[in-house]
Design a protein around this motif. Structure first.
Motif, short mmCIF file in Angstrom:
data_model
loop_
_atom_site.label_atom_id
_atom_site.label_comp_id
_atom_site.label_asym_id
_atom_site.label_seq_id
_atom_site.Cartn_x
_atom_site.Cartn_y
_atom_site.Cartn_z
N ALA A 717 45.70 54.38 31.10
CA ALA A 717 44.98 53.31 31.80
C ALA A 717 44.92 52.09 30.89
CB ALA A 717 43.58 53.76 32.19
N PRO A 718 46.02 51.37 30.74
CA PRO A 718 46.04 50.23 29.82
C PRO A 718 45.06 49.13 30.24
CG PRO A 718 47.99 50.26 31.21
CD PRO A 718 47.29 51.55 31.44
N GLY A 719 44.37 48.60 29.21
CA GLY A 719 43.49 47.46 29.44
C GLY A 719 42.10 47.81 29.92
N VAL A 720 41.79 49.09 30.09
CA VAL A 720 40.46 49.50 30.56
C VAL A 720 39.69 50.06 29.36
CG1 VAL A 720 39.16 50.85 32.24
CG2 VAL A 720 41.48 50.07 32.78
N ASP A 721 38.69 49.33 28.91
CA ASP A 721 37.94 49.72 27.72
C ASP A 721 36.50 49.26 27.88
OD1 ASP A 721 36.87 50.15 25.17
OD2 ASP A 721 38.78 49.73 24.19
N VAL A 722 35.57 50.19 27.74
CA VAL A 722 34.15 49.86 27.88
C VAL A 722 33.74 48.76 26.92
CG1 VAL A 722 31.81 50.77 27.66
CG2 VAL A 722 33.58 52.16 28.70
N ALA A 723 34.33 48.78 25.72
CA ALA A 723 33.94 47.81 24.71
C ALA A 723 34.63 46.47 24.87
CB ALA A 723 34.25 48.37 23.32
N ALA A 724 35.75 46.41 25.57
CA ALA A 724 36.51 45.17 25.64
C ALA A 724 36.55 44.54 27.02
CB ALA A 724 37.95 45.42 25.16
N SER A 725 36.32 45.32 28.07
CA SER A 725 36.40 44.80 29.44
C SER A 725 35.03 44.32 29.88
CB SER A 725 36.91 45.89 30.39
OG SER A 725 38.15 46.41 29.94
N ASP A 726 34.92 43.02 30.13
CA ASP A 726 33.63 42.44 30.49
C ASP A 726 33.05 43.05 31.76
OD1 ASP A 726 33.72 40.81 28.28
OD2 ASP A 726 34.61 39.11 29.35
N TYR A 727 33.91 43.38 32.72
CA TYR A 727 33.38 43.89 33.99
C TYR A 727 32.79 45.29 33.84
CZ TYR A 727 37.68 46.69 34.50
OH TYR A 727 38.70 47.59 34.32
#
Length: 804
Positions: A717-727
């Motif tokens: 799941a590229p680009g999905v990160d609790v720490a980096a994804s604002d949403y």
């Protein structure tokens, strides 16, 4: 706050305090913008107006007795009363001071600007079209809530005394004082165990006839808090377990915050106990903010949704003169308008608005039993009703109040509302009515209030904003500490952390206290204030622990395996697994794997001293060699980390930390406790790996914990990160369908990483229970045989015996 009342001018975007996108200064008083910037400015201002208006309306609603009044006409009061005293606690006796009267008087006094005549032409051009509809929405809502004949409130209150609509009002309820499970749950366990046998056979690939009911492991799944992130990710995780066959083998599911919302959806007609339908529902409903005024007010003023959303408020305030109406109530209604109402709104089902109706989904044991959680913040002395502010209690009492406060956990199932610390509970259908001395209080007509509605419960379960000042400061403390020159400020504030942990800036929701007046009937540890207060305040259980494991360890549930899905914002820093250890020690829970959780950030002094000595360089050449070696080791550790694709933003430091954390603990970690006594100095049990699965089948094996954190998985799941994804912020309330799919995809991918290990764990625990049963039966047979021998029934010399 007052710019929408009585024609006050709103200076939205015109009085600037600093440069902002879309604006350019030309003098110190006004800001102008180019035509090219107008569209972006209009969107930005529309969002600002939306949030501001909603905040103002909520402010009027949440503390009606204290809200500032901006009325075009005086509120109606009793004859002879001074209109200026309306809503004042010190008003004359002939003014109705009930909760409902105060609410309606204050809400009726809200007056919005009916048009934009008083606004400047430039500001009026920035106003969204829906802003002009706001006065009409508010006036319609005022008419529906004035309790006049034919109004919606009058209809709701009339039905509140109709047993055909609310059968529970015919039945009296008593407080059940016992630490055991209620009879309904015991019956459920028997039925669920029979349903699990064929499901376990399919999951483990064995014959159904080879499974004895006593060998079935009691598996419980729990979901963490985290707002919509926990709701969406939890749906993906639970879907993965259902696809794998594990969910059909589970006995209990428990939730905190957003995971409670997930359970509310699953056990409803909205999804029909189907996770695929739940995901489709989320994609259809989460694209609009819960507080977007046109949509929110349309749900509150249009049939059929208005009746279901407002019934709880009318019944609560009209039926309980001492009830309080606050932000949590409004928040719960907004959540229900998004989550419990399907797209199109015509498919709304009244049964979904009472938790006890979820019995339909578990009465045959066809689904796991859901456990919802909330906490009460026990603050010694300050909880006493005699405490009325500064100077009302002695300094000695204040000092006692500064002792460590704690949280009392409350659980709600479709059968019972229970507090383990009180060893007391009531039927869920009786939640919301007043109690005294262990018995509910009926009205003069002999009827009781209907069961509390789901909107209020949704608000309570997710009321993380009712946190203490200590919790709020913890959120921003890293930022404060990182700013130059503010370290001393941080030390000053953090030095008063115990005082901050006693203050809740936003009042939690309150419900009638079911143990009111039960002096001497509950355990001695129950605080005096619990008996004295007619109401208790409940809030998000994540204030205590963001993983709802405590209810799963309650005696009688005998859980063998806990599968914990953790979608917390900072899973490593807030080590919720380690917090369970204190509960296990306090409650005497045997078999909990003490010391588990994320690796501790600090090591023992002796180990640190040894490593420091080894790292000491005694020459420049040796120092250079150590630096080179350190760089080589660091490069090796980070060789497998995902590289950002061209054109993407670099990972934030927190994202790097979390990605590294995945390699520290992994996407799926299994621990097993022991029933033997362990000395406190013993190290924590290591995770179970492929080479140590034997520990799961050991005779002294205890509770098994399977931990699946929501970690970044760039491969799946590229680009999905609790720490980096604002949403993915806890405070985000808008998810696009693509974002829902992305988060669900991450949760399913993380489960896939540990699927084989989870299946092997379940098999090992099943084999252990089977072995124990066979050994127990063998012992029982031997003991029975010996009893027969002693009685001479067997073992004697019979006729025709070859020894005769």
């Amino acid at each position: 706050m007052a710019f929408i009342a009585r024609g006050c001018r709103p200076w939205i975007g015109l009085r600037c305090h600093g440069p902002s996108p879309g604006f350019r200064y030309h003098d110190s008083r006004r800001c102008f913008f180019s035509a090219r910037q107008q569209p972006r400015l209009r969107v930005h201002t529309s969002k600002l107006i939306s949030v501001t208006i909603t905040s103002v309306l909520l402010a009027f609603w949440l503390y009606p007795a204290d809200a500032p009044q901006h009325t075009d006409y005086p509120a109606k009061v009793a004859p002879g009363a001074d209109p200026g005293d309306c809503g004042d606690p010190a008003a004359p006796d002939d003014v109705d001071q009930s909760a409902w009267s105060k609410f309606t008087r204050n809400f009726a006094g809200i007056s919005l600007v009916p048009s934009t005549d008083v606004l400047s032409e430039r500001v009026a051009g920035l106003m969204p079209d829906w802003f002009k509809l706001m006065p009409g929405y508010v006036r319609k809502l005022q008419r529906e809530l004035n309790m006049a004949p034919g109004s919606l409130a009058a209809e709701i209150w009339q039905e509140a005394s109709d047993p055909l609509v609310h059968p529970e009002i015919h039945y009296s309820a008593k407080v059940r004082v016992s630490g055991e499970l209620c009879d309904e749950e015991k019956t459920f366990l028997e039925r669920r165990r029979k349903m699990i046998v064929p499901a376990l056979a399919r999951y483990l690939g064995i014959e159904e006839g080879d499974i004895h009911p006593d060998d079935v492991p009691t598996i419980a799944m729990c979901g963490s808090g985290g707002g919509l992130r926990a709701l969406v990710a939890g749906t993906g995780s639970f879907l993965a377990t259902a696809e794998d066959g594990l969910f059909d083998c589970v006995t209990y599911v428990s939730g905190v915050s957003g995971s409670c919302w997930l359970q509310s959806l699953y056990y409803s007609s909205v999804t029909g106990a189907n996770f695929h339908r739940a995901i489709d529902h989320l994609k259809a409903r989460l694209g609009t903010h819960i507080a977007y005024p046109p949509v929110a007010f349309a749900s509150l003023t249009s049939s059929p949704t208005n009746k279901y959303l407002l019934s709880g408020v009318v019944e609560k305030l009209k039926g309980d003169p001492g009830a309080q109406f606050g932000l949590v109530d409004v928040y719960g209604m907004l959540l229900a308008a998004r989550l419990l109402i399907p797209k199109g709104e015509l498919g709304v089902n009244e049964k979904d608005f009472k938790l006890s109706n979820q019995r339909e989904y578990v009465k045959y044991g066809q689904n796991p039993l859901p456990i919802y959680t909330a906490v009460r913040h026990e603050i010694p002395e300050l909880d006493s009703p005699d405490y009325g502010g500064p100077g009302s209690i002695s300094e000695e009492a204040k000092d006692r109040a500064k002792r460590e406060a704690w949280f009392q956990w409350f659980e709600i199932t479709p059968y019972e509302f229970f507090c383990e610390e009180f060893s007391a509970g009531i039927p869920t259908w009786a939640l919301g009515r007043k109690f005294k001395n262990g018995t509910d209080l009926a009205s003069p007509s002999g009827l009781r209030l209907p069961e509390i509605r789901m909107p209020l419960l949704l608000g309570i379960w997710g009321s993380a904003f009712c946190a203490t000042l200590s919790h709020y400061y913890r959120e921003i403390r890293p930022l404060v500490k990182s700013l130059t020159g503010l370290q001393s400020v941080d030390e000053l504030i953090w030095g008063h952390n115990k005082d901050l942990s006693k203050v809740h800036p936003i009042e939690p929701a309150s419900i009638p206290n079911f143990v009111h007046g039960m002096y001497g009937q509950l355990p001695q540890a129950v605080p005096q204030a619990v008996y004295d207060n007619e109401h208790i305040q409940l809030m998000d259980a994540g204030m205590s622990n963001n993983l709802p494991i405590y209810p799963l360890l309650r005696p009688g549930r005998d859980v063998d395996i806990v599968v914990a899905f953790d979608a917390s914002a900072d899973i490593k820093t807030d080590n919720w697994l380690s917090v369970v250890e204190g509960y296990a020690r306090q409650r005497g829970v045997k078999g909990w794997p003490v010391g588990i959780g994320w690796p501790k950030p600090t090591e023992s002094p002796s180990l640190a001293a040894t490593e420091l000595e080894e790292a000491q360089a005694h020459s420049a050449a040796e120092a250079e060699g150590k630096v080179t070696q350190a760089k080589t080791d660091q490069a090796a550790r980070h060789a497998d980390l995902p590289k950002p694709s061209p054109g993407t933003k670099p990972l934030k430091p927190e994202a790097q930390r979390q990605t590294a954390a995945a390699s520290e603990l992994g996407y799926c970690t299994v621990w097993v406790g022991t029933t033997e006594e362990r000395a406190s100095e013993h190290p924590p049990p290591p995770p179970v790996d492929d080479a140590s699965t034997w520990r799961l089948t050991a005779p002294d094996a205890g509770i098994t914990v399977v931990y699946l954190p929501l970690l970044a998985n760039e491969r799946a799941a590229p680009g999905v990160d609790v720490a980096a994804s604002d949403y993915l912020s806890t405070w985000n309330f808008v998810y696009t369908p693509r974002q829902v799919d992305a988060v669900v995809g991450l949760a399913r991918a993380n489960y896939a990483e540990g699927r084989a290990r989870i299946r092997a764990t379940v098999r090992a625990v099943f084999e252990r229970k089977r072995k124990r049963r066979l050994e127990r039966e063998a012992r029982e047979e031997e003991q029975a045989f010996r009893r027969l021998v002693r009685r001479g029934v067997v073992g004697g010399l019979g006729e025709g015996d070859h020894f005769s």
